[in-house]
Scaffold this active site. Sequence first.
Site, PDB file in Angstrom:
ATOM      1  CE1 TYR A   1       6.665 -10.795 -36.237  1.00  0.00           C
ATOM      2  CE2 TYR A   1       5.651 -12.773 -35.349  1.00  0.00           C
ATOM      3  CZ  TYR A   1       6.717 -11.894 -35.405  1.00  0.00           C
ATOM      4  OH  TYR A   1       7.840 -12.132 -34.658  1.00  0.00           O
TER       5      TYR A   1
ATOM      6  CB  SER B   1       8.182 -16.044 -34.816  1.00  0.00           C
ATOM      7  OG  SER B   1       7.169 -16.038 -33.823  1.00  0.00           O
TER       8      SER B   1
END
Length: 272
Positions: A160, A146
């Site tokens: 995350y 990501s």
Amino acid sequence: MSSTTPLANNPGYVLITGASSGIGAEIAREYSRRGRSLILTARRTDRLEALARELGVNAPCVVITSDLSQADAPRRLFAETQARGLHVDTLVNNAGYGVPGRYLSSDWRVHADFLQVMITAVGELTHLYLPAMEQAGRGRILNIASLAGLVPASAGHTMYGATKAWLIRFSECLALETAPRGVLVTALCPGFTYSEFHDVNGMREKISKMPKFLWLTSEQVARIGVDAVEAGKTRVITGAPNKLVAFLCKYLPDALARALVASKTKDFRDAE
């Protein structure tokens, strides 16, 4: 059957984790369009079977239900593919999700399951399937990371970005180790992507306020990722706006980059 079963004279399968929806399902569709045989795995059997019926007209498509938050799931998944004689020459580590809110707003068990899916299962599946790829002298590993792994941290969704940063570095190191043995490794770094991801973590209302030009479809992201790993690119960021964000965060002074990210992410990230 050992983990080093030769692939050279056998049709290779693409194993995709988290294949029931979003980027994972679109990666399955992209590989199916390219005539590849597929192994689809996720927790939702009904979704996997529906996708398999859709894609099975192009090439063999196998469904194996697996919950990667369970510690023994990678070993059981590997054993199942070995027992069926399904030789994996492409591994797509896509399964993932987010845990919204402050670090202390969730029990440790929630975080432990998250780490199992995002880090431990990725590392173990790679360790299980890589030997046969290296023995055959050909393989592909596509890790769905990501943009969050390339920009400064912000409050909320505490682990995350950290797990995605780990995945990027893991992919880069692995690529250097395996390229001489014919195995290509890519970290795909999407930004905002139209998928179920934000519905699952309860952030759809906030995230939908972000400008449309920042978004790509899951289909676009999947095509970029598959093209990247086939071309041997170690890391790829999707979309010009995301590439600009990553560039600015890399070259701006750290304090300024952190302040900018913190000021923007509060609009779409739950920190309560």
